[in-house]
Write a protein that holds these residues in place. Structure first.
Motif, PDB file in Angstrom:
ATOM      1  N   ILE A   1      23.991  23.408  54.954  1.00  0.00           N
ATOM      2  CA  ILE A   1      24.936  23.454  53.841  1.00  0.00           C
ATOM      3  C   ILE A   1      24.964  24.843  53.223  1.00  0.00           C
ATOM      4  CG2 ILE A   1      25.420  22.539  51.529  1.00  0.00           C
ATOM      5  CD1 ILE A   1      24.252  19.863  52.487  1.00  0.00           C
ATOM      6  N   GLY A   2      23.786  25.456  53.079  1.00  0.00           N
ATOM      7  CA  GLY A   2      23.719  26.807  52.546  1.00  0.00           C
ATOM      8  C   GLY A   2      24.422  27.821  53.431  1.00  0.00           C
ATOM      9  N   PHE A   3      24.298  27.658  54.748  1.00  0.00           N
ATOM     10  CA  PHE A   3      24.968  28.580  55.671  1.00  0.00           C
ATOM     11  C   PHE A   3      26.481  28.502  55.521  1.00  0.00           C
ATOM     12  CE2 PHE A   3      26.979  29.546  59.744  1.00  0.00           C
ATOM     13  CZ  PHE A   3      26.470  30.815  59.998  1.00  0.00           C
ATOM     14  N   LYS A   4      26.996  27.298  55.346  1.00  0.00           N
ATOM     15  CA  LYS A   4      28.442  27.153  55.165  1.00  0.00           C
ATOM     16  C   LYS A   4      28.910  27.820  53.880  1.00  0.00           C
ATOM     17  CE  LYS A   4      29.330  24.936  58.924  1.00  0.00           C
ATOM     18  NZ  LYS A   4      30.134  25.599  59.990  1.00  0.00           N
ATOM     19  N   LEU A   5      28.062  27.804  52.861  1.00  0.00           N
ATOM     20  CA  LEU A   5      28.407  28.498  51.616  1.00  0.00           C
ATOM     21  C   LEU A   5      28.377  30.007  51.801  1.00  0.00           C
ATOM     22  CD1 LEU A   5      26.465  26.363  48.980  1.00  0.00           C
ATOM     23  CD2 LEU A   5      28.946  26.551  49.222  1.00  0.00           C
ATOM     24  N   VAL A   6      27.418  30.500  52.571  1.00  0.00           N
ATOM     25  CA  VAL A   6      27.332  31.937  52.830  1.00  0.00           C
ATOM     26  C   VAL A   6      28.491  32.400  53.706  1.00  0.00           C
ATOM     27  CG1 VAL A   6      25.954  33.742  53.944  1.00  0.00           C
ATOM     28  CG2 VAL A   6      24.834  32.030  52.514  1.00  0.00           C
ATOM     29  N   GLU A   7      28.841  31.598  54.689  1.00  0.00           N
ATOM     30  CA  GLU A   7      29.943  31.961  55.594  1.00  0.00           C
ATOM     31  C   GLU A   7      31.289  31.872  54.869  1.00  0.00           C
ATOM     32  OE1 GLU A   7      30.866  29.199  58.660  1.00  0.00           O
ATOM     33  OE2 GLU A   7      31.428  30.779  60.056  1.00  0.00           O
ATOM     34  N   LEU A   8      31.545  30.759  54.207  1.00  0.00           N
ATOM     35  CA  LEU A   8      32.729  30.501  53.376  1.00  0.00           C
ATOM     36  C   LEU A   8      34.042  30.923  54.043  1.00  0.00           C
ATOM     37  CD1 LEU A   8      33.053  29.192  50.558  1.00  0.00           C
ATOM     38  CD2 LEU A   8      33.367  31.471  49.632  1.00  0.00           C
ATOM     39  N   GLY A   9      34.188  30.645  55.314  1.00  0.00           N
ATOM     40  CA  GLY A   9      35.446  30.904  56.012  1.00  0.00           C
ATOM     41  C   GLY A   9      35.748  32.361  56.280  1.00  0.00           C
ATOM     42  N   THR A  10      34.791  33.245  56.032  1.00  0.00           N
ATOM     43  CA  THR A  10      35.048  34.678  56.201  1.00  0.00           C
ATOM     44  C   THR A  10      35.292  35.049  57.659  1.00  0.00           C
ATOM     45  OG1 THR A  10      32.645  35.022  56.238  1.00  0.00           O
ATOM     46  CG2 THR A  10      33.778  35.377  54.147  1.00  0.00           C
ATOM     47  N   GLY A  11      34.619  34.358  58.574  1.00  0.00           N
ATOM     48  CA  GLY A  11      34.811  34.657  59.988  1.00  0.00           C
ATOM     49  C   GLY A  11      36.234  34.403  60.440  1.00  0.00           C
ATOM     50  N   ALA A  12      36.816  33.297  60.007  1.00  0.00           N
ATOM     51  CA  ALA A  12      38.192  32.970  60.393  1.00  0.00           C
ATOM     52  C   ALA A  12      39.176  34.007  59.861  1.00  0.00           C
ATOM     53  CB  ALA A  12      38.554  31.579  59.874  1.00  0.00           C
ATOM     54  N   ILE A  13      38.974  34.456  58.630  1.00  0.00           N
ATOM     55  CA  ILE A  13      39.848  35.490  58.071  1.00  0.00           C
ATOM     56  C   ILE A  13      39.641  36.809  58.805  1.00  0.00           C
ATOM     57  CG2 ILE A  13      40.460  36.768  55.989  1.00  0.00           C
ATOM     58  CD1 ILE A  13      41.266  33.818  55.990  1.00  0.00           C
ATOM     59  N   GLY A  14      38.404  37.100  59.181  1.00  0.00           N
ATOM     60  CA  GLY A  14      38.142  38.305  59.954  1.00  0.00           C
ATOM     61  C   GLY A  14      38.854  38.281  61.296  1.00  0.00           C
TER      62      GLY A  14
ATOM     63  N   ALA B   1      14.134  33.356  64.607  1.00  0.00           N
ATOM     64  CA  ALA B   1      15.364  33.097  65.359  1.00  0.00           C
ATOM     65  C   ALA B   1      16.563  33.756  64.685  1.00  0.00           C
ATOM     66  CB  ALA B   1      15.586  31.592  65.482  1.00  0.00           C
ATOM     67  N   ALA B   2      16.628  33.675  63.359  1.00  0.00           N
ATOM     68  CA  ALA B   2      17.739  34.288  62.629  1.00  0.00           C
ATOM     69  C   ALA B   2      17.727  35.806  62.770  1.00  0.00           C
ATOM     70  CB  ALA B   2      17.667  33.894  61.149  1.00  0.00           C
ATOM     71  N   ILE B   3      16.544  36.406  62.724  1.00  0.00           N
ATOM     72  CA  ILE B   3      16.435  37.854  62.883  1.00  0.00           C
ATOM     73  C   ILE B   3      16.833  38.265  64.294  1.00  0.00           C
ATOM     74  CG2 ILE B   3      14.788  39.775  62.996  1.00  0.00           C
ATOM     75  CD1 ILE B   3      13.260  38.467  60.708  1.00  0.00           C
ATOM     76  N   ALA B   4      16.417  37.494  65.288  1.00  0.00           N
ATOM     77  CA  ALA B   4      16.747  37.811  66.676  1.00  0.00           C
ATOM     78  C   ALA B   4      18.253  37.844  66.890  1.00  0.00           C
ATOM     79  CB  ALA B   4      16.100  36.787  67.612  1.00  0.00           C
ATOM     80  N   VAL B   5      18.956  36.866  66.324  1.00  0.00           N
ATOM     81  CA  VAL B   5      20.415  36.818  66.481  1.00  0.00           C
ATOM     82  C   VAL B   5      21.079  37.971  65.746  1.00  0.00           C
ATOM     83  CG1 VAL B   5      22.478  35.476  65.939  1.00  0.00           C
ATOM     84  CG2 VAL B   5      20.479  34.342  66.852  1.00  0.00           C
ATOM     85  N   ALA B   6      20.602  38.275  64.540  1.00  0.00           N
ATOM     86  CA  ALA B   6      21.176  39.383  63.776  1.00  0.00           C
ATOM     87  C   ALA B   6      20.997  40.707  64.510  1.00  0.00           C
ATOM     88  CB  ALA B   6      20.531  39.443  62.390  1.00  0.00           C
TER      89      ALA B   6
ATOM     90  N   HIS C   1      27.597  37.750  63.503  1.00  0.00           N
ATOM     91  CA  HIS C   1      29.053  37.784  63.589  1.00  0.00           C
ATOM     92  C   HIS C   1      29.574  37.422  64.971  1.00  0.00           C
ATOM     93  CE1 HIS C   1      27.240  41.857  63.098  1.00  0.00           C
ATOM     94  NE2 HIS C   1      27.749  42.059  64.301  1.00  0.00           N
ATOM     95  N   GLU C   2      29.359  36.186  65.336  1.00  0.00           N
ATOM     96  CA  GLU C   2      29.917  35.626  66.568  1.00  0.00           C
ATOM     97  C   GLU C   2      31.441  35.733  66.572  1.00  0.00           C
ATOM     98  OE1 GLU C   2      30.042  31.205  68.706  1.00  0.00           O
ATOM     99  OE2 GLU C   2      28.685  31.596  67.037  1.00  0.00           O
ATOM    100  N   TRP C   3      32.042  35.536  65.405  1.00  0.00           N
ATOM    101  CA  TRP C   3      33.498  35.587  65.254  1.00  0.00           C
ATOM    102  C   TRP C   3      34.069  36.935  65.705  1.00  0.00           C
ATOM    103  CZ3 TRP C   3      35.484  39.488  62.319  1.00  0.00           C
ATOM    104  CH2 TRP C   3      34.575  40.176  61.502  1.00  0.00           C
ATOM    105  N   PHE C   4      33.334  38.008  65.483  1.00  0.00           N
ATOM    106  CA  PHE C   4      33.815  39.356  65.779  1.00  0.00           C
ATOM    107  C   PHE C   4      34.066  39.531  67.269  1.00  0.00           C
ATOM    108  CE2 PHE C   4      32.862  43.892  66.664  1.00  0.00           C
ATOM    109  CZ  PHE C   4      33.860  44.475  65.906  1.00  0.00           C
TER     110      PHE C   4
ATOM    111  N   ALA D   1      33.834  44.380  55.736  1.00  0.00           N
ATOM    112  CA  ALA D   1      34.259  43.495  54.651  1.00  0.00           C
ATOM    113  C   ALA D   1      33.643  42.109  54.793  1.00  0.00           C
ATOM    114  CB  ALA D   1      35.785  43.396  54.640  1.00  0.00           C
ATOM    115  N   VAL D   2      33.592  41.590  56.027  1.00  0.00           N
ATOM    116  CA  VAL D   2      33.015  40.264  56.249  1.00  0.00           C
ATOM    117  C   VAL D   2      31.515  40.275  55.962  1.00  0.00           C
ATOM    118  CG1 VAL D   2      32.520  38.495  57.978  1.00  0.00           C
ATOM    119  CG2 VAL D   2      34.776  39.557  57.905  1.00  0.00           C
TER     120      VAL D   2
END
Length: 266
Positions: free
Chosen positions: A62-75, A187-192, A139-142, A92-93
């Motif tokens: 739930i927290g991740f969805k708040l951090v993401e907040l649709g920014t990837g789709a707009i990007g 795991a989060a650091i590895a992906v980043a 940023h998988e979206w990128f 910007a994203v």
């Protein structure tokens, strides 16, 4: 009206199918690794400890969805419309997500720590909350926007592989359930790190521009999309949080094991 040549249409359909196979294949294998990781946890931990993990994972999603907040789709939209250079859109994203992460992570951790039962290790809450600080750089979206589907698909796969490997190495059954939080941070650091390196090597995108004003403008556009994704995530994971709050970690463990299968299938 001019029609596209059949060869061009077939090429586009073939590319679409190839991209779909690559992305869905990456998601499928990442889910299988995730399922293996949680199957291991369910066998290694006590029912109460596993319930604590499922509860904190629900909070984290739930927290991740708040951090993401649709920014990837707009990007993705801004890149496809060539509204701004790649480095400006990416900056910007990332800036928007970092603003949200800095604001949300402490509130999420403190509020849940205050409302959680005594059976839930507070350190586990904070470890999973801290892992969200790496989310802006995932940023998988990128790469999807730039048709680098293989790079995009490998990100979730890498995260679950590192998570599973870290669990086996850290052995939370012997060293404490907090090791699950450490595995999540690794795991989060590895992906980043992976996406940051891939951005430079694959896309040659350097000197990314981080700025406050463009980030706020992007958040204004992304909020409706992000709100919808947040509601969906909350609808899926809130039942685990409710069971943990009302019936305790052991009941959450029994409920969460079955819920994990449904969530993976969805």
């Amino acid at each position: 009206m001019l029609k596209a040549p059949p060869a061009l249409v077939n090429l586009k359909i073939g590319r679409l199918f190839r991209d779909y196979v690559v992305l869905s294949g990456g998601q499928m294998f990442s889910k299988l690794l995730g399922f293996a990781a949680f199957a291991y946890l369910a066998r290694a931990l006590t029912t109460s400890e596993y319930g604590a993990v499922e509860t904190v994972v629900g909070m984290s999603v739930i927290g991740f969805k708040l951090v993401e907040l649709g920014t990837g789709a707009i990007g993705v939209r801004r890149i496809s419309q060539a509204i701004a250079p790649l480095r400006e859109v990416l900056g910007a994203v990332i800036s928007a997500r970092m603003i949200l992460a800095i604001a949300i992570v402490p509130i999420l951790a403190i509020s849940y720590s205050m409302s959680a039962s005594e059976e839930l290790p507070i350190v586990l809450v904070w470890l999973f909350a801290v892992s969200l600080l790496a989310a802006p750089f995932s940023h998988e979206w990128f790469f999807q926007a730039n048709e680098k589907m293989g790079v995009a698909a490998f990100g979730p796969l890498l995260k679950m592989f590192v998570f599973l490997a870290a669990l086996l190495a850290l052995s939370p059954a012997r060293n404490g359930v907090a090791m699950v939080g450490i595995a999540e941070i690794l795991a989060a650091i590895a992906v980043a790190v992976y996406f940051s390196i891939a951005t430079r090597v694959t896309m040659q995108t350097t000197n990314v521009r981080y700025a406050f004003k463009p980030a706020i403008g992007l958040l204004k556009d992304s909020a409706p999309l992000g709100g919808s994704a947040f509601v969906n995530a909350a609808g899926l994971y809130t039942p685990v949080l409710i069971v943990a709050a009302l019936a305790g970690a052991e009941a959450a463990g029994l409920f969460g094991a079955a819920h994990r299968i449904v969530a993976a299938l969805i």
